[in-house]
Design a protein around this motif. Structure first.
Motif, PDB file in Angstrom:
ATOM      1  N   UNK A   1       0.831  -1.208   0.000  1.00  0.00           N
ATOM      2  CA  UNK A   1       0.000   0.000   0.000  1.00  0.00           C
ATOM      3  C   UNK A   1       0.865   1.258   0.000  1.00  0.00           C
ATOM      4  N   UNK A   2       1.975   1.230   0.737  1.00  0.00           N
ATOM      5  CA  UNK A   2       2.878   2.384   0.753  1.00  0.00           C
ATOM      6  C   UNK A   2       3.515   2.602  -0.611  1.00  0.00           C
ATOM      7  N   UNK A   3       3.922   1.510  -1.260  1.00  0.00           N
ATOM      8  CA  UNK A   3       4.514   1.626  -2.600  1.00  0.00           C
ATOM      9  C   UNK A   3       3.500   2.163  -3.609  1.00  0.00           C
ATOM     10  N   UNK A   4       2.309   1.603  -3.601  1.00  0.00           N
ATOM     11  CA  UNK A   4       1.283   2.030  -4.560  1.00  0.00           C
ATOM     12  C   UNK A   4       0.912   3.490  -4.322  1.00  0.00           C
ATOM     13  N   UNK A   5       0.698   3.860  -3.061  1.00  0.00           N
ATOM     14  CA  UNK A   5       0.354   5.248  -2.750  1.00  0.00           C
ATOM     15  C   UNK A   5       1.443   6.219  -3.146  1.00  0.00           C
ATOM     16  N   UNK A   6       2.681   5.871  -2.867  1.00  0.00           N
ATOM     17  CA  UNK A   6       3.804   6.750  -3.218  1.00  0.00           C
ATOM     18  C   UNK A   6       3.937   6.897  -4.729  1.00  0.00           C
ATOM     19  N   UNK A   7       3.801   5.770  -5.435  1.00  0.00           N
ATOM     20  CA  UNK A   7       3.942   5.817  -6.888  1.00  0.00           C
ATOM     21  C   UNK A   7       2.849   6.684  -7.511  1.00  0.00           C
ATOM     22  N   UNK A   8       1.608   6.462  -7.108  1.00  0.00           N
ATOM     23  CA  UNK A   8       0.521   7.227  -7.708  1.00  0.00           C
ATOM     24  C   UNK A   8       0.570   8.690  -7.308  1.00  0.00           C
ATOM     25  N   UNK A   9       1.048   8.986  -6.113  1.00  0.00           N
ATOM     26  CA  UNK A   9       1.215  10.383  -5.719  1.00  0.00           C
ATOM     27  C   UNK A   9       2.231  11.071  -6.629  1.00  0.00           C
ATOM     28  N   UNK A  10       3.371  10.401  -6.847  1.00  0.00           N
ATOM     29  CA  UNK A  10       4.386  10.990  -7.738  1.00  0.00           C
ATOM     30  C   UNK A  10       3.874  11.077  -9.170  1.00  0.00           C
ATOM     31  N   UNK A  11       3.123  10.070  -9.611  1.00  0.00           N
ATOM     32  CA  UNK A  11       2.603  10.082 -10.979  1.00  0.00           C
ATOM     33  C   UNK A  11       1.614  11.226 -11.178  1.00  0.00           C
ATOM     34  N   UNK A  12       0.765  11.458 -10.199  1.00  0.00           N
ATOM     35  CA  UNK A  12      -0.233  12.520 -10.330  1.00  0.00           C
ATOM     36  C   UNK A  12       0.399  13.913 -10.254  1.00  0.00           C
ATOM     37  N   UNK A  13       1.396  14.061  -9.387  1.00  0.00           N
ATOM     38  CA  UNK A  13       1.996  15.388  -9.265  1.00  0.00           C
ATOM     39  C   UNK A  13       2.900  15.726 -10.453  1.00  0.00           C
TER      40      UNK A  13
ATOM     41  N   UNK B   1       1.814  21.901 -22.551  1.00  0.00           N
ATOM     42  CA  UNK B   1       1.379  23.146 -21.926  1.00  0.00           C
ATOM     43  C   UNK B   1       1.991  23.305 -20.538  1.00  0.00           C
ATOM     44  N   UNK B   2       1.957  22.214 -19.771  1.00  0.00           N
ATOM     45  CA  UNK B   2       2.503  22.214 -18.422  1.00  0.00           C
ATOM     46  C   UNK B   2       3.201  20.887 -18.201  1.00  0.00           C
ATOM     47  N   UNK B   3       4.435  20.931 -17.735  1.00  0.00           N
ATOM     48  CA  UNK B   3       5.212  19.710 -17.566  1.00  0.00           C
ATOM     49  C   UNK B   3       4.895  18.993 -16.261  1.00  0.00           C
ATOM     50  N   UNK B   4       4.063  19.563 -15.417  1.00  0.00           N
ATOM     51  CA  UNK B   4       3.814  18.982 -14.106  1.00  0.00           C
ATOM     52  C   UNK B   4       4.961  19.345 -13.185  1.00  0.00           C
ATOM     53  N   UNK B   5       4.899  18.865 -11.963  1.00  0.00           N
ATOM     54  CA  UNK B   5       5.976  19.156 -11.008  1.00  0.00           C
ATOM     55  C   UNK B   5       7.214  18.334 -11.331  1.00  0.00           C
ATOM     56  N   UNK B   6       8.365  18.937 -11.123  1.00  0.00           N
ATOM     57  CA  UNK B   6       9.633  18.263 -11.354  1.00  0.00           C
ATOM     58  C   UNK B   6       9.920  17.346 -10.168  1.00  0.00           C
ATOM     59  N   UNK B   7       9.986  16.046 -10.417  1.00  0.00           N
ATOM     60  CA  UNK B   7      10.224  15.078  -9.353  1.00  0.00           C
ATOM     61  C   UNK B   7      11.656  15.105  -8.852  1.00  0.00           C
ATOM     62  N   UNK B   8      12.556  15.704  -9.597  1.00  0.00           N
ATOM     63  CA  UNK B   8      13.973  15.686  -9.241  1.00  0.00           C
ATOM     64  C   UNK B   8      14.460  16.990  -8.638  1.00  0.00           C
ATOM     65  N   UNK B   9      13.557  17.870  -8.271  1.00  0.00           N
ATOM     66  CA  UNK B   9      13.958  19.138  -7.682  1.00  0.00           C
ATOM     67  C   UNK B   9      14.370  18.909  -6.225  1.00  0.00           C
TER      68      UNK B   9
ATOM     69  N   UNK C   1      11.977  19.355  -2.636  1.00  0.00           N
ATOM     70  CA  UNK C   1      10.556  19.285  -2.934  1.00  0.00           C
ATOM     71  C   UNK C   1       9.878  18.127  -2.221  1.00  0.00           C
ATOM     72  N   UNK C   2       8.558  18.102  -2.291  1.00  0.00           N
ATOM     73  CA  UNK C   2       7.789  17.040  -1.646  1.00  0.00           C
ATOM     74  C   UNK C   2       8.103  15.688  -2.268  1.00  0.00           C
ATOM     75  N   UNK C   3       8.412  15.665  -3.557  1.00  0.00           N
ATOM     76  CA  UNK C   3       8.719  14.397  -4.225  1.00  0.00           C
ATOM     77  C   UNK C   3       9.965  13.754  -3.628  1.00  0.00           C
ATOM     78  N   UNK C   4      10.874  14.555  -3.143  1.00  0.00           N
ATOM     79  CA  UNK C   4      12.087  14.016  -2.520  1.00  0.00           C
ATOM     80  C   UNK C   4      11.721  13.189  -1.283  1.00  0.00           C
ATOM     81  N   UNK C   5      10.755  13.656  -0.521  1.00  0.00           N
ATOM     82  CA  UNK C   5      10.320  12.928   0.669  1.00  0.00           C
ATOM     83  C   UNK C   5       9.549  11.664   0.298  1.00  0.00           C
ATOM     84  N   UNK C   6       8.773  11.730  -0.770  1.00  0.00           N
ATOM     85  CA  UNK C   6       8.033  10.546  -1.222  1.00  0.00           C
ATOM     86  C   UNK C   6       9.006   9.488  -1.749  1.00  0.00           C
ATOM     87  N   UNK C   7      10.047   9.929  -2.446  1.00  0.00           N
ATOM     88  CA  UNK C   7      11.064   8.980  -2.911  1.00  0.00           C
ATOM     89  C   UNK C   7      11.772   8.335  -1.724  1.00  0.00           C
ATOM     90  N   UNK C   8      11.987   9.100  -0.660  1.00  0.00           N
ATOM     91  CA  UNK C   8      12.586   8.533   0.552  1.00  0.00           C
ATOM     92  C   UNK C   8      11.699   7.447   1.152  1.00  0.00           C
TER      93      UNK C   8
END
Length: 173
Positions: free
Chosen positions: A63-75, A87-95, A98-105
């Motif tokens: 559940x943690x893996x699925x939630x993290x993956x879909x959160x990163x995919x949506x953002x 038009x919009x590239x979405x949020x940069x996961x490698x910044x 950022x919040x994505x850094x914590x989700x990757x952790x």
């Protein structure tokens, strides 16, 4: 990447951000799937596969893996025009920072815990590091600055009162 001035950080284009986001999502998806499959296979072959602890913890980590993956995919989901241009590239996961850094952790912690739990069930306790880190981040970024701001606001009127007292003493002399 292009830079305007020396010493200034280069900016990324929308296309590059989208490509890097796809690669990042693929990497973390493979990490999550690999650790989950390895955990399930090893548990089914060498251990009692349906022990209550293993089932509960496996479901929790999945559940943690699925939630993290879909959160990163949506953002990081890009928006395209009718012509197919970005038009919009979405949020940069490698910044950085950022919040994505914590989700990757979270994905890294969960995958590592799954693999280490093959050696001992006590390694499942490593998952408690996630809420501890969240509490620490909450303290550093919200609670502590709020308390310091409140303390500074209390000190400011005291300094203003001292200044007013000095003015009164000058006038009286």
């Amino acid at each position: 990447m292009s830079t305007n001035k020396p010493g200034k950080q280069a900016t990324k284009g929308n296309k590059q951000i989208v490509e890097e986001n796809v690669a990042t999502l693929k990497f973390y998806r493979n990490m999550a799937c690999g650790s989950t499959v390895a955990n399930l296979i090893v548990n089914c072959i060498f251990f009692e596969p349906f022990a209550a602890l293993q089932v509960v913890m496996s479901l929790l980590t999945i559940a943690m893996h699925v939630g993290s993956y879909y959160f990163m995919a949506m953002m990081s989901k890009p928006k395209y025009s009718d012509t197919g241009s970005i038009l919009d590239s979405g949020n940069d996961l490698n910044i950085e920072g950022g919040i994505a850094e914590h989700v990757k952790d979270i994905v890294i912690l969960t995958a590592g815990t799954q693999l280490l739990s093959l050696f001992s069930d006590y390694f499942w306790l490593l998952l408690l590091l996630g809420p501890l880190r969240a509490g620490w981040l909450l303290w550093k970024s919200v609670i502590q600055p709020w308390l310091l701001q409140k303390e500074e606001q209390e000190q400011a009127p005291a300094a203003g009162k001292k200044k007013a007292d000095r003015k009164i003493k000058r006038v009286v002399r």
